[in-house]
Scaffold this motif. Structure first.
Motif, short mmCIF file in Angstrom:
data_model
loop_
_atom_site.label_atom_id
_atom_site.label_comp_id
_atom_site.label_asym_id
_atom_site.label_seq_id
_atom_site.Cartn_x
_atom_site.Cartn_y
_atom_site.Cartn_z
N ALA A 53 -29.31 -6.06 24.24
CA ALA A 53 -27.98 -5.85 23.88
C ALA A 53 -27.43 -5.77 25.58
O ALA A 53 -26.37 -6.32 25.96
CB ALA A 53 -27.60 -5.18 23.72
N SER A 54 -28.27 -5.48 26.47
CA SER A 54 -27.78 -4.99 27.66
C SER A 54 -27.63 -5.86 28.84
O SER A 54 -26.47 -6.72 29.24
CB SER A 54 -28.56 -4.20 28.12
OG SER A 54 -28.45 -2.95 27.74
N ALA A 55 -28.40 -7.56 28.28
CA ALA A 55 -28.75 -8.99 28.80
C ALA A 55 -27.11 -9.56 28.39
O ALA A 55 -26.16 -10.25 29.06
CB ALA A 55 -29.33 -9.92 28.04
N HIS A 56 -26.73 -9.33 26.63
CA HIS A 56 -25.04 -9.77 26.19
C HIS A 56 -24.54 -9.01 27.14
O HIS A 56 -23.12 -9.97 27.24
CB HIS A 56 -25.19 -9.98 24.97
CG HIS A 56 -26.17 -10.42 24.80
ND1 HIS A 56 -26.27 -12.25 24.65
CD2 HIS A 56 -27.10 -10.52 23.48
CE1 HIS A 56 -27.04 -12.53 23.63
NE2 HIS A 56 -27.55 -11.59 22.71
N LEU A 57 -24.12 -7.85 27.34
CA LEU A 57 -23.16 -7.20 27.53
C LEU A 57 -22.97 -7.43 28.52
O LEU A 57 -21.79 -7.24 29.82
CB LEU A 57 -23.74 -5.14 27.32
CG LEU A 57 -23.27 -4.88 26.51
CD1 LEU A 57 -23.88 -3.49 26.46
CD2 LEU A 57 -21.90 -5.20 25.72
N GLY A 58 -24.05 -7.32 30.06
CA GLY A 58 -23.66 -7.86 31.30
C GLY A 58 -22.60 -9.02 31.19
O GLY A 58 -22.28 -9.41 32.39
N LYS A 59 -23.32 -10.13 30.71
CA LYS A 59 -22.79 -11.13 31.08
C LYS A 59 -21.22 -11.52 30.04
O LYS A 59 -20.35 -11.95 31.23
CB LYS A 59 -23.53 -12.61 29.92
CG LYS A 59 -24.58 -12.64 30.45
CD LYS A 59 -24.74 -14.05 29.16
CE LYS A 59 -26.91 -14.56 29.86
NZ LYS A 59 -27.14 -15.40 28.45
N LEU A 60 -20.67 -10.66 29.36
CA LEU A 60 -19.65 -10.31 28.79
C LEU A 60 -18.40 -9.58 30.03
O LEU A 60 -17.27 -9.78 30.03
CB LEU A 60 -19.68 -9.10 27.46
CG LEU A 60 -19.87 -9.99 26.43
CD1 LEU A 60 -20.21 -9.11 25.03
CD2 LEU A 60 -18.82 -11.13 26.07
N GLU A 61 -19.49 -8.52 30.57
CA GLU A 61 -18.99 -7.78 31.28
C GLU A 61 -18.14 -8.33 32.90
O GLU A 61 -17.58 -9.12 33.58
CB GLU A 61 -19.58 -6.81 32.26
CG GLU A 61 -18.80 -6.13 33.13
CD GLU A 61 -19.63 -4.73 33.67
OE1 GLU A 61 -19.26 -3.39 34.34
OE2 GLU A 61 -21.09 -4.36 33.02
N ALA A 62 -19.09 -9.51 33.48
CA ALA A 62 -19.35 -10.46 34.80
C ALA A 62 -18.25 -11.64 34.11
O ALA A 62 -17.48 -12.32 34.89
CB ALA A 62 -20.97 -11.52 34.79
N ALA A 63 -17.61 -11.80 32.58
CA ALA A 63 -16.80 -12.84 32.29
C ALA A 63 -15.90 -11.96 32.30
O ALA A 63 -14.55 -12.09 31.87
CB ALA A 63 -17.27 -13.86 31.17
#
Length: 231
Positions: A53-63
């Motif tokens: 989940a943290s990895a997914h959220l990192g991608k969403l936040e970066a975008a």
């Protein structure tokens, strides 16, 4: 060999790939409730491990699709802004119209269609009724650059106890349309849409159902709503 690289312009492929992942789609849909959630809560919504989940959220936040804030030991995530909420609502509508649905029918389904939160404003049948009522009375006017309140509309909003000055001083547009996924017609978003939903709750007309996007109007509240926003 054909050149399949994207040409100049907005990179819709990146946005599509980020939203299209099932785990990330579940996280974003959970954030449509308008509430900020922790990474652990979003992991449970997505059915993945906390590290995933943290990895997914990192991608969403970066975008710039989600934003986060820290409070003590916890990190809370929310949709970045109205534009993201509007995009998700529009995609839900497109999926529903094309027959791509994962919704499990049950007692909450009619309630969700009746009135629900769409990020931070009222959606569903009552959200569409609100928008149509304002338009039919010429309280909302449509121009080339969007929609806004007419002088009569401003007076009407004041009678509901809403101060427009701080809303107009913010970064969000005062009035904005959002395509309702269930009714397939516009409802009102923007700073005013958010303020109206807050006002309905402050007046005791409606309340959020715990753990759901449903907005439940009391019998008296729905009567007052119909008086203020006649169909």
């Amino acid at each position: 060999m054909k050149d399949t690289r994207l040409k100049d312009g907005p990179d819709i492929a990146r946005i599509g790939s980020l939203i299209g992942d099932p785990a990330r789609a579940n996280m974003l849909t959970a954030l449509m409730s308008g509430k900020a959630l922790t990474a652990s809560e979003l992991a449970a919504e997505a059915g993945v491990s906390p590290s995933t989940a943290s990895a997914h959220l990192g991608k969403l936040e970066a975008a710039a699709l989600v934003s986060q804030r820290r409070q003590g030991r916890h990190r809370y995530f929310a949709l970045a802004d109205d534009d993201v909420g509007g995009l998700l609502e529009a995609l839900m509508g497109l999926a529903a119209r094309r027959g791509h649905t994962r919704t499990r029918t049950g007692p909450r389904e009619p309630a969700l269609r009746r009135a629900r939160v769409c990020y931070n404003h009222l959606a569903g049948e009552l959200g569409v009724q609100l928008y149509d009522s304002l338009r039919n009375r010429n309280f909302l006017v449509v121009a080339d650059d969007g929609i806004g309140l007419s002088p009569d509309g401003r007076e009407f909003i004041a009678t509901l106890g809403i101060d427009l000055a701080p809303l107009e001083g913010g970064r969000r547009p005062l009035c904005k349309t959002c395509l309702d996924w269930s009714a397939r017609r516009p409802h009102l978003a923007g700073a005013l849409g958010s303020a109206l939903l807050d006002r309905f709750q402050a007046l005791g007309w409606a309340a959020r159902q715990e753990g759901s996007r449903v907005v439940a109007f009391s019998k008296a509240g729905e009567t007052r709503f119909a008086e203020s926003f006649p169909p």
